[in-house]
Design an enzyme around this catalytic site. Structure first.
Site, PDB file in Angstrom:
ATOM      1  N   LEU A  33       0.737  -1.256   0.138  1.00  0.00           N
ATOM      2  CA  LEU A  33       0.003   0.066   0.091  1.00  0.00           C
ATOM      3  C   LEU A  33       0.749   1.348   0.018  1.00  0.00           C
ATOM      4  CD1 LEU A  33      -2.674  -1.093   2.602  1.00  0.00           C
ATOM      5  CD2 LEU A  33      -2.754  -1.332   0.303  1.00  0.00           C
ATOM      6  N   HIS A  34       0.445   2.199  -0.715  1.00  0.00           N
ATOM      7  CA  HIS A  34       1.057   3.489  -0.675  1.00  0.00           C
ATOM      8  C   HIS A  34      -0.105   4.648  -0.697  1.00  0.00           C
ATOM      9  CE1 HIS A  34      -0.542   3.605  -4.760  1.00  0.00           C
ATOM     10  NE2 HIS A  34      -0.150   2.606  -5.314  1.00  0.00           N
ATOM     11  N   HIS A  37      -3.420   4.427  -2.491  1.00  0.00           N
ATOM     12  CA  HIS A  37      -4.283   3.650  -1.767  1.00  0.00           C
ATOM     13  C   HIS A  37      -4.977   4.194  -0.485  1.00  0.00           C
ATOM     14  CE1 HIS A  37      -1.486   0.268  -3.578  1.00  0.00           C
ATOM     15  NE2 HIS A  37      -3.024  -0.163  -4.132  1.00  0.00           N
ATOM     16  N   GLN A  61      -5.121 -12.012 -13.326  1.00  0.00           N
ATOM     17  CA  GLN A  61      -5.036 -10.882 -14.140  1.00  0.00           C
ATOM     18  C   GLN A  61      -3.602 -10.586 -14.522  1.00  0.00           C
ATOM     19  OE1 GLN A  61      -6.463  -8.134 -10.718  1.00  0.00           O
ATOM     20  NE2 GLN A  61      -4.939  -6.576 -11.535  1.00  0.00           N
ATOM     21  N   GLN A 153      -9.284   0.207 -16.107  1.00  0.00           N
ATOM     22  CA  GLN A 153     -10.064  -0.315 -15.024  1.00  0.00           C
ATOM     23  C   GLN A 153     -11.178  -0.120 -14.408  1.00  0.00           C
ATOM     24  OE1 GLN A 153      -7.878  -2.960 -12.073  1.00  0.00           O
ATOM     25  NE2 GLN A 153      -8.197  -1.232 -10.670  1.00  0.00           N
ATOM     26  N   ARG A 187       4.456  -0.663  -8.301  1.00  0.00           N
ATOM     27  CA  ARG A 187       5.615  -1.180  -9.179  1.00  0.00           C
ATOM     28  C   ARG A 187       6.707   0.129  -9.207  1.00  0.00           C
ATOM     29  NH1 ARG A 187       1.168  -3.346 -12.233  1.00  0.00           N
ATOM     30  NH2 ARG A 187       1.334  -5.577 -12.594  1.00  0.00           N
TER      31      ARG A 187
HETATM   32  O1  PAF Z   1      -6.203  -2.248  -9.035  1.00  0.00           O
HETATM   33  C1  PAF Z   1      -5.696  -3.155  -8.517  1.00  0.00           C
HETATM   34  O2  PAF Z   1      -4.954  -3.089  -7.558  1.00  0.00           O
HETATM   35  C2  PAF Z   1      -6.510  -4.452  -9.007  1.00  0.00           C
HETATM   36  O3  PAF Z   1      -6.505  -4.625 -10.336  1.00  0.00           O
HETATM   37  C3  PAF Z   1      -7.705  -5.001  -8.136  1.00  0.00           C
HETATM   38  C4  PAF Z   1      -8.611  -4.077  -8.297  1.00  0.00           C
HETATM   39  C5  PAF Z   1      -7.472  -4.770  -6.724  1.00  0.00           C
HETATM   40  C6  PAF Z   1      -8.072  -6.091  -8.525  1.00  0.00           C
HETATM   41  O4  PAF Z   1      -7.324  -7.177  -8.540  1.00  0.00           O
END
Ligand code: PAF
Length: 282
Positions: A33-34, A37, A61, A153, A187
């Site tokens: 987490l950063h 988030h 994914q 997304q 990342r």
């Molecule tokens: O954005 C993300 O961190 C991921 O794509 C998510 C929405 C948690 C789904 O794995």
């Protein structure tokens, strides 16, 4: 703060919360987490009775050869941050409980997943849509919070929610940036010092496209060429895609005539970063 690993346990817990008349704000994450988030969590904390967070590096994914194994993970550090932000429920499942041996069901959102990140990461949004649908079913949020950095997304998740009649509101919040403009991302931790020095070029190139549009340029090819030149000036940066598109359909535009999404994906060695900005109608 309740930490739950088992899907049926979190489902019972969240059902009980809902039955008790309390609202649930969910921030789905892959952990590490950063501040990006945490900004979603603070908003969710303020708007709901219960702040629920999921931490799950979702294998479906990630494509073959992508960074699933090396994706940064730090559950212990994340739990400290979650205490700090006042999370009530943390769901951190193991992969086998989300995708047991006989798992066969996937969610496909058509068309809007075919280009941009969908083109360079085939199957990525199928994995995202599947896990997000499962998290919504398990954690029963009234609201779910996503960052604008993953713009495509957010479009995919909104489509999924509308098409499958999920009874919840999607809240999208602005990208949080480092002082030099680099969009916060888990990342970023994988960049070498040299790559990190060059990485703010993503945002600079986006800002340049905005300046050109504000200055009257309407030809997308010319604007994209300016962005390309800027990014390619450093050999550490390998362009994956550059796009100017309609923010709703995500289709590329030839001329800038309305609100426009400028989006980039750039590789630095094995690390692929994305960023985008929304540019108001000229
Ligand atoms: O954005 C993300 O961190 C991921 O794509 C998510 C929405 C948690 C789904 O794995």
């Amino acid at each position: 703060m309740e930490i739950v690993h088992d899907p049926s346990a979190v489902q019972h817990l969240c059902e009980a919360i809902r039955k008790g008349g309390r609202t649930i704000g969910l921030v789905p994450t892959m952990g590490f987490l950063h501040e990006g988030h945490l900004s979603l969590m603070r908003r969710a904390r303020a708007e709901n009775d219960v702040l629920a967070v999921s931490i799950f590096v979702n294998p479906t994914q990630f494509g073959q050869g992508e960074d699933f194994d090396s994706y940064p993970r730090d559950l212990a550090g994340d739990l400290v941050r979650l205490e700090g932000v006042g999370a009530d429920v943390v769901f951190a499942p193991r992969a086998e409980s989300i995708y047991p041996k006989r798992y066969r069901t996937f969610v496909e959102v058509a068309e809007i997943t075919e280009w941009l990140c969908g083109a360079s990461r085939p199957g990525h949004f199928r994995g995202v849509a599947t896990v997000v649908a499962k998290l919504f079913n398990l954690m029963k949020p009234h609201r779910a919070y996503f960052g604008q950095k993953d713009y495509q997304q957010t479009v995919v998740v909104r489509r999924l929610v509308a098409d499958l009649n999920f009874d919840l509101t999607i809240v999208v919040l602005p990208t949080v940036r480092e002082p030099d403009g680099l969009a916060m991302s888990s990342r970023n931790a994988r960049l070498t010092p040299d790559q990190r020095r060059v990485a703010p070029v993503l945002y600079r190139s986006l800002r340049r496209s905005e300046e050109q549009i504000k200055g009257g340029e309407r030809n997308a090819t010319i604007i994209l060429e300016g962005m390309r030149e800027m990014i390619e000036a450093d050999p550490l940066a390998q362009i994956d895609y550059l796009a100017l598109c309609d923010p709703d359909t995500l289709k590329a535009v030839d001329r800038i005539e309305g609100p426009t999404l400028a989006a980039v994906a750039v590789r630095f060695g094995h690390t692929r970063l994305i960023d985008n900005i929304l540019i108001a109608a000229p």
